[in-house]
Design a protein around this motif. Structure first.
Motif, PDB file in Angstrom:
ATOM      1  N   LEU A  32      82.315 101.740  35.673  1.00  0.00           N
ATOM      2  CA  LEU A  32      80.885 102.188  34.951  1.00  0.00           C
ATOM      3  C   LEU A  32      80.270 103.569  35.683  1.00  0.00           C
ATOM      4  N   ASN A  33      80.308 103.209  37.046  1.00  0.00           N
ATOM      5  CA  ASN A  33      79.910 104.572  37.699  1.00  0.00           C
ATOM      6  C   ASN A  33      80.567 105.730  37.624  1.00  0.00           C
ATOM      7  N   LEU A  34      81.910 105.546  37.620  1.00  0.00           N
ATOM      8  CA  LEU A  34      82.950 106.655  37.311  1.00  0.00           C
ATOM      9  C   LEU A  34      82.641 107.180  35.969  1.00  0.00           C
ATOM     10  N   ILE A  35      82.362 106.488  34.889  1.00  0.00           N
ATOM     11  CA  ILE A  35      82.155 107.104  33.548  1.00  0.00           C
ATOM     12  C   ILE A  35      80.891 107.826  33.580  1.00  0.00           C
ATOM     13  N   ASN A  36      80.094 107.481  34.237  1.00  0.00           N
ATOM     14  CA  ASN A  36      78.640 107.983  34.170  1.00  0.00           C
ATOM     15  C   ASN A  36      78.681 109.261  34.816  1.00  0.00           C
ATOM     16  N   GLN A  37      79.534 109.239  36.017  1.00  0.00           N
ATOM     17  CA  GLN A  37      79.549 110.511  36.495  1.00  0.00           C
ATOM     18  C   GLN A  37      80.470 111.732  35.845  1.00  0.00           C
ATOM     19  N   PHE A  38      81.479 111.166  35.026  1.00  0.00           N
ATOM     20  CA  PHE A  38      82.410 112.167  34.272  1.00  0.00           C
ATOM     21  C   PHE A  38      81.548 112.756  32.988  1.00  0.00           C
ATOM     22  N   PHE A  39      80.727 111.918  32.472  1.00  0.00           N
ATOM     23  CA  PHE A  39      79.748 112.342  31.646  1.00  0.00           C
ATOM     24  C   PHE A  39      78.848 113.231  32.038  1.00  0.00           C
ATOM     25  N   LEU A  40      78.274 113.237  33.363  1.00  0.00           N
ATOM     26  CA  LEU A  40      77.559 114.217  33.943  1.00  0.00           C
ATOM     27  C   LEU A  40      78.274 115.352  34.254  1.00  0.00           C
ATOM     28  N   PHE A  41      79.346 115.441  34.427  1.00  0.00           N
ATOM     29  CA  PHE A  41      80.433 116.447  34.719  1.00  0.00           C
ATOM     30  C   PHE A  41      80.838 117.325  33.446  1.00  0.00           C
ATOM     31  N   PHE A  42      80.897 116.513  32.332  1.00  0.00           N
ATOM     32  CA  PHE A  42      80.837 116.898  30.949  1.00  0.00           C
ATOM     33  C   PHE A  42      79.853 117.758  30.653  1.00  0.00           C
ATOM     34  N   LYS A  43      78.689 117.286  30.574  1.00  0.00           N
ATOM     35  CA  LYS A  43      77.383 117.978  30.427  1.00  0.00           C
ATOM     36  C   LYS A  43      77.239 119.328  30.959  1.00  0.00           C
ATOM     37  N   CYS A  44      77.639 119.323  32.452  1.00  0.00           N
ATOM     38  CA  CYS A  44      77.415 120.570  33.387  1.00  0.00           C
ATOM     39  C   CYS A  44      78.582 121.471  32.737  1.00  0.00           C
ATOM     40  N   SER A  45      79.815 121.048  32.229  1.00  0.00           N
ATOM     41  CA  SER A  45      80.680 121.916  31.695  1.00  0.00           C
ATOM     42  C   SER A  45      80.419 122.451  30.450  1.00  0.00           C
ATOM     43  N   VAL A  46      79.772 121.754  29.583  1.00  0.00           N
ATOM     44  CA  VAL A  46      79.344 122.156  28.251  1.00  0.00           C
ATOM     45  C   VAL A  46      78.123 122.928  27.926  1.00  0.00           C
ATOM     46  N   THR A  47      77.237 122.852  28.930  1.00  0.00           N
ATOM     47  CA  THR A  47      75.882 123.364  28.694  1.00  0.00           C
ATOM     48  C   THR A  47      75.927 124.907  29.038  1.00  0.00           C
ATOM     49  N   PRO A  48      76.616 125.510  30.077  1.00  0.00           N
ATOM     50  CA  PRO A  48      76.504 126.963  30.286  1.00  0.00           C
ATOM     51  C   PRO A  48      77.329 127.631  29.013  1.00  0.00           C
TER      52      PRO A  48
END
Length: 304
Positions: free
Chosen positions: A221-237
């Motif tokens: 669950l912690n790994l899934i949360n982190q990769f959702f954060l990485f996805f957000k950081c990739s998509v936002t710019p």
């Protein structure tokens, strides 16, 4: 801050999942959560600032004569957002520490980060960190999830109501630019909400069901949360470059300039002049540029 997350936190997490060793040891266990929570704070307070800016743009008497915001004012706002986000994330540095365990499959020693304050801290700081740990789940949910979404929705509703009552006094072109900028903020908020929802759900589930869940499930669950954060950081710019036309045009001009060596030619000068004209006619995401009326054309037959 999104680029810092991708260039520093993402390699550390991937290295840990592959080798079961923590890159940089105890330092990464403290810095990575600090940077990730700071990223949530930067996004949250930036969305709030953009909502306020759109509200001011809608309530200004005459948007065409609205003065350009000074660079010092923008830098001050960014400093408040970044320094405030990092200050609120300082407890993460004191909350996490490196731990070791023996793998039941391979029998080797694995390293992982655990949420446990060090007993070497002073008593007053230790009690504050424990209080933060107990309230961390609801602090996440209230400040980093509910606040930006409710703030953006409220500002958009008020802005639309004001624009509806004052629609006749504004030009069609200005209204189109305002709608475009509002759509940009809404898109950023939707992406942020979709990417942070799984983390908040997992935090609530883990808080009330952690005794019945295995360590492997909690790590997943912690790994899934982190990769959702990485996805957000990739998509936002990328989303910001695509939806904010002046910013995207400036980015493309910089890329073309670096690739072509800034060689002067007539085509590039005409293209840059045309793009500059389009950029000046567009609205910035932070403030509305005043429209300068072109000089009157001289009548035919004059000596000039």
């Amino acid at each position: 801050w999104d680029f810092l997350i991708l260039f520093f936190c993402l390699p550390v997490v991937i290295f840990n999942e592959i080798t079961k060793k923590r890159l940089l040891g105890d330092i990464s266990c403290r810095i990575v959560p600090f940077m990730e929570v700071s990223s949530l704070g930067v996004t949250t307070f930036s969305l709030c600032a953009l909502g306020i800016d759109r509200f001011h743009a809608a309530t200004s008497p005459q948007a065409s004569t609205r003065p350009i915001e000074q660079c010092q004012s923008i830098i001050a706002k960014l400093a408040v957002i970044w320094v405030g986000s990092m200050t609120l994330s300082v407890p993460e540095i004191l909350l996490w520490q490196l731990a070791q365990d023996t793998s039941p499959v391979s029998g080797g020693v694995t390293e992982f980060c655990t949420m446990k304050p060090s007993s070497k801290l002073p008593e007053s700081i230790y009690s504050l960190v424990l209080t933060y740990q107990n309230a961390r789940m609801w602090w996440y949910f209230g400040c980093y999830f509910c606040l930006p979404i409710l703030f953006t929705v409220s500002c958009q509703l008020v802005t639309r109501r004001i624009r509806g009552t004052d629609k006749k006094s504004r030009g069609a072109k200005h209204g189109q630019c305002e709608s475009h900028l509002n759509c940009t903020i809404i898109a950023l908020t939707v992406i942020y909400g979709l990417c942070t929802t799984p983390e908040n759900v997992c935090n609530i589930v883990a808080a009330y069901m952690s005794p019945d869940m295995s360590k492997q499930t909690l790590d997943l669950l912690n790994l899934i949360n982190q990769f959702f954060l990485f996805f957000k950081c990739s998509v936002t710019p990328v989303l910001l470059l695509c939806l904010c036309r002046p910013l995207g045009q400036a980015f493309m001009d910089c890329c073309c300039c670096c690739c072509e060596g800034c060689g002067p030619d007539t085509t590039s000068s005409e293209g840059s002049a045309d793009s500059k004209l389009k950029t000046e006619m567009s609205s910035s995401i932070f403030f509305d540029k005043p429209r300068e009326t072109p000089p009157p054309l001289l009548a035919l037959g004059t000596p000039c």
